[in-house]
Structure formats: C-alpha cells, structure tokens
Design a protein around this motif. Structure first.
Motif, PDB file in Angstrom:
ATOM      1  N   VAL A   1       0.887  -1.140   0.140  1.00 53.96           N
ATOM      2  CA  VAL A   1       0.190   0.129  -0.046  1.00 53.96           C
ATOM      3  C   VAL A   1       0.667   1.257  -0.072  1.00 53.96           C
ATOM      4  O   VAL A   1       0.528   2.256  -0.563  1.00 53.96           O
ATOM      5  N   ALA A   2       2.106   1.220   0.695  1.00 53.17           N
ATOM      6  CA  ALA A   2       2.936   2.519   0.618  1.00 53.17           C
ATOM      7  C   ALA A   2       3.406   2.608  -0.694  1.00 53.17           C
ATOM      8  O   ALA A   2       3.736   3.673  -1.365  1.00 53.17           O
TER       9      ALA A   2
ATOM     10  N   GLY B   1       1.247   4.533  -2.914  1.00 49.71           N
ATOM     11  CA  GLY B   1       0.723   5.839  -2.540  1.00 49.71           C
ATOM     12  C   GLY B   1      -0.179   6.004  -1.557  1.00 49.71           C
ATOM     13  O   GLY B   1      -0.760   7.029  -1.375  1.00 49.71           O
ATOM     14  N   ARG B   2      -0.224   4.872  -0.734  1.00 53.56           N
ATOM     15  CA  ARG B   2      -1.535   4.969   0.348  1.00 53.56           C
ATOM     16  C   ARG B   2      -1.018   4.569   1.605  1.00 53.56           C
ATOM     17  O   ARG B   2      -1.461   3.424   2.204  1.00 53.56           O
TER      18      ARG B   2
ATOM     19  N   LEU C   1      -2.885   2.624   5.155  1.00 51.26           N
ATOM     20  CA  LEU C   1      -4.324   2.319   4.738  1.00 51.26           C
ATOM     21  C   LEU C   1      -4.446   0.786   5.327  1.00 51.26           C
ATOM     22  O   LEU C   1      -5.616   0.707   5.960  1.00 51.26           O
TER      23      LEU C   1
ATOM     24  N   TYR D   1      -7.889  -4.758   7.062  1.00 52.25           N
ATOM     25  CA  TYR D   1      -8.297  -4.417   5.568  1.00 52.25           C
ATOM     26  C   TYR D   1      -9.075  -5.583   5.024  1.00 52.25           C
ATOM     27  O   TYR D   1      -8.801  -6.949   5.639  1.00 52.25           O
TER      28      TYR D   1
ATOM     29  N   PRO E   1     -11.041  -0.638   5.184  1.00 48.11           N
ATOM     30  CA  PRO E   1     -10.350  -0.465   3.767  1.00 48.11           C
ATOM     31  C   PRO E   1     -10.404  -1.797   2.928  1.00 48.11           C
ATOM     32  O   PRO E   1     -10.349  -2.673   3.367  1.00 48.11           O
TER      33      PRO E   1
ATOM     34  N   ILE F   1      -8.792  -3.414  -0.291  1.00 48.78           N
ATOM     35  CA  ILE F   1      -7.691  -3.287  -1.573  1.00 48.78           C
ATOM     36  C   ILE F   1      -8.200  -4.599  -2.582  1.00 48.78           C
ATOM     37  O   ILE F   1      -8.404  -5.505  -2.073  1.00 48.78           O
TER      38      ILE F   1
ATOM     39  N   GLU G   1     -13.609   4.186  -6.348  1.00 49.60           N
ATOM     40  CA  GLU G   1     -12.976   5.560  -6.353  1.00 49.60           C
ATOM     41  C   GLU G   1     -12.923   6.297  -5.059  1.00 49.60           C
ATOM     42  O   GLU G   1     -12.419   7.264  -4.543  1.00 49.60           O
TER      43      GLU G   1
ATOM     44  N   PRO H   1     -12.239   6.952  -0.926  1.00 48.43           N
ATOM     45  CA  PRO H   1     -11.260   6.964  -0.130  1.00 48.43           C
ATOM     46  C   PRO H   1     -10.404   5.824   0.473  1.00 48.43           C
ATOM     47  O   PRO H   1      -9.382   5.802   1.015  1.00 48.43           O
ATOM     48  N   ASN H   2     -11.359   4.915   0.697  1.00 46.52           N
ATOM     49  CA  ASN H   2     -11.177   3.602   1.556  1.00 46.52           C
ATOM     50  C   ASN H   2     -11.113   2.551   0.723  1.00 46.52           C
ATOM     51  O   ASN H   2     -11.052   1.357   1.027  1.00 46.52           O
TER      52      ASN H   2
ATOM     53  N   LEU I   1      -8.637   0.862  -2.179  1.00 41.81           N
ATOM     54  CA  LEU I   1      -7.366   1.007  -3.079  1.00 41.81           C
ATOM     55  C   LEU I   1      -7.396   0.145  -4.262  1.00 41.81           C
ATOM     56  O   LEU I   1      -7.322  -1.312  -4.071  1.00 41.81           O
TER      57      LEU I   1
END
Length: 380
Positions: A195-196, A199-200, A203, A210, A242, A244, A265, A267-268, A270
């Motif tokens: 996730v890093a 770019g998140r 998360l 998740y 979240p 993924i 789309e 925010p939670n 990915l």
C-alpha cells in the motif's frame, strides 16, 4: 525404470503456475531417470506477469511456448490443440501432465489422449456441479480421458467413482497449491509495503484491518447489474474497513464499459494492478477478510486461516467450507454484508487445515509417478 521416460508438463494460465512449481521441483529429484519438459501454451499471455510469476516461484523457463493468446473458449481451445500437437510430436513424451481446469488443460489432454499418450491430471475430481461454468466442463472431460488422477480432497475421489473412473487410477495426494504457499510464505511481501508503494501508506494499519477483494468470473463481471451490485456492496464494506482491490484486466475493462468507476474511487478503496504471487500472498496473509470468486483463493485462505467470503453460489472446493474458513455468499448484498459483520464481530469460520495440505503433495505425486513408471505405466 527406463532412462527414456519423459514427462511433458503443461501450464497455460497463472493458477497453473502455482500448481506446477512444486511438481517440477519434485520431479527434478527423479533425474536422470526422468526427463521433464515444460510447455507454456500462452493462454495467459501477459509477458511481464508471466515472467514475474515464473521468477518468483522458481519455475524453469518453458522448453516450448505456444503463444496462443486470447479468444473465445472455442477459439482458444482449438488453437491450443493445433499448436500442441506438433510440440507433442517433437518431444515424444511417455506421458503428459496437466493441472487444473483451464482451456489449456482439456485441450492438451485431448490431443495426448487421441495420440495414445497417457494423461496425468493433477487436481482431479473437483466439482461445482454447475455446468454453466466453463471450468466445470473442462474438469469433467479431462478426468474422463486421464490415466492417472491425483486428487486434492476426499470429495474428489467420491466424484470420480460416481462418474465411473476406476478406483485404481485415483490417488489422494493433497493440494500442490498449498505446497507453493508453504514454501513461499516467509517471502510474502507485507501489505504495508504494497500500500505504501501504491501511494497510500497506513491504509492497512487501522484497527479494523483491511479486506481484499478479487473479481474475475464472467458471471460476476460481464453483467453490468451484477457487477454494480457487488461493487456497491464492496463500497459499503469500505465505509468501515479499507478494501484493497487488485483489478483483473477483464474486470477493469467491464467497470469502465459499464460506467461504474465512481464505485471504486472512494478514499477507503485501493485499486491495484494484477499482483504477483508474493504480493498477493502478503495481502491475503494479513487480511481481516477476503472476498473473492476465485477457487484458488478459497484454498489459500483456508490454509492461511483467513476468513473468506465467496461471491458465487457454489464451489468446486467444498472442503474449504466444510473444514476451512470459507463461506458461500453468492451475489446477495444482504448475505454478503451479514457474513462480513459476523467476521468482524467474531472472526467468522474458525476452520482447520485439511488433510495432506501440508506442503508435501508434490513429493507424494513424484513418488506415485515413480511407482507408476516402475510398473510400466500401468495403474493395476
């Protein structure tokens, strides 16, 4: 045992790679008495992804690549058959070993059987009893023309016997997918890293954990109404946990075609590109819950002890429900959300790892093949 014994192993799609990796490794221990060749039909033709899987799993480069590519089921099956026959004539194997239930499996088994070459089927006997699934047709037909059938769970033998397959042709060896999982678990890429890199960062670190979502089956992604319902349900879950979502290319295309991008789309949520094996293993290993329509992921989550919600009305892997962590939810949002709430509240199905899902299935296959060869490739 004759030094001329040669096994031609067939892979066509990425699920095959995870099954073939431990088999190739176990058969290599029989050298020099056994010569193992690998043919890749190219049914899954993403060169970068294929290379990534082969490298991660330690599979040797294919001796032959048929480069079949995509097409309808009929086109793809026919193309594999046309291109596999010259490869079979070139290699002149003593037997052909196929895995799973993809188009390449039935296509290569048919060619071999019609040319009098014995067929070995790994992962035999699995049944969803849903003939609307192309994979079910592939499974049933491959089993009927195979000479040696290796099963992953006890129900496989029951199904084969009911369909008239002789008992002496069937051997319960366990699940080679789990061999690959056991071997690679220490190398799994942590979810935090994935996730890093996307770019998140952070998360996957919350108290709720998740969820992982995968969708690819036509019954779920080809009908815009069904796809919308499943994505709306995932969006509802994402408001609390979240999500993924590694996106299969087919699924991404159908989401765009149906104009459903807004549902993925949030925010939670990915969205990720298709994951390599070690990345997907890391995501599943640390997930609070996995929602999927994949048969292989049902098995992997059971082996990992991670709750799985299957977005189908049936499964060809009943042991994952009877003994494992899998629950069949279908496409009903209320049922999916109820199972999700049960998981979040109490952990979901506790489950246990089934018999022979111990990382040694391929070793048992190699031993059985060695005995088979010593018996002149006879099962009785």
């Amino acid at each position: 045992m004759s030094s001329a014994f040669r096994i031609l192993c067939v892979v066509g799609a990425r699920p095959n790679f995870m099954k073939m990796a431990p088999i190739m490794a176990a058969l290599s221990a029989l050298r020099p008495h056994v010569d193992v060749k690998l043919v890749h039909t190219g049914q899954h033709y993403d060169v970068a992804m294929n290379h990534q899987y082969f490298e991660a799993l330690g599979i040797p480069s294919p001796d032959i690549n048929l480069e079949v590519g995509s097409g309808s089921h009929a086109q793809q099956t026919a193309e594999v058959m046309k291109k596999f026959e010259p490869a079979l004539d070139e290699v002149q194997p003593t037997a052909v070993l196929v895995v799973g239930d993809v188009n390449s499996t039935i296509a290569c088994a048919l060619v071999a059987a019609k040319k009098g070459v014995p067929v070995i089927h790994v992962e035999a006997g699995l049944r969803s009893f849903d003939r609307a699934m192309p994979e079910e047709i592939n499974r049933v037909l491959t089993d009927q023309i195979s000479d040696l059938l290796f099963t992953t769970e006890e129900s496989g033998e029951e199904n084969l016997l009911r369909e008239g397959v002789a008992a002496h042709r069937i051997q319960f060896v366990g699940n080679v997918m789990i061999d690959t999982l056991v071997r690679n678990l220490p190398r799994a890429i942590p979810a935090a890293t994935i996730v890093a890199d996307a770019g998140r960062p952070g998360l996957a670190d919350g108290a709720q954990g998740y969820a992982v979502l995968t969708l690819h089956r036509p019954s779920n992604v080809d009908d815009p109404a069904v796809l919308r319902t499943l994505l709306e349900t995932a969006a509802a879950i994402a408001r609390r946990t979240p999500v993924i979502f590694p996106l299969h290319p087919r699924t991404r295309g159908m989401i765009e075609k149906a104009g459903l991008n807004h549902l993925v789309e949030g925010p939670n949520v990915l969205l990720l590109p298709p994951m390599g094996y070690l990345e997907m293993l890391g995501l599943m290993k640390q997930a609070r819950v996995v929602l999927t329509d994949s048969g292989g992921i049902q098995e992997e989550t059971t082996a990992l002890g991670v709750p799985c919600i299957t977005l189908r009305n049936n499964t060809e892997r009943p042991i994952t429900v009877e003994q494992g962590t899998n629950t069949i939810a279908g496409q009903d949002p209320a049922r999916i959300l109820a199972i999700y709430e049960e998981v979040m509240g109490g952990g979901g199905e506790a489950g246990r790892v089934p018999r022979f899902w111990d990382g040694q299935a391929a070793v048992r296959i190699a031993a059985a093949l060695q005995a088979w060869m010593q018996n002149g490739c006879q099962t009785s």
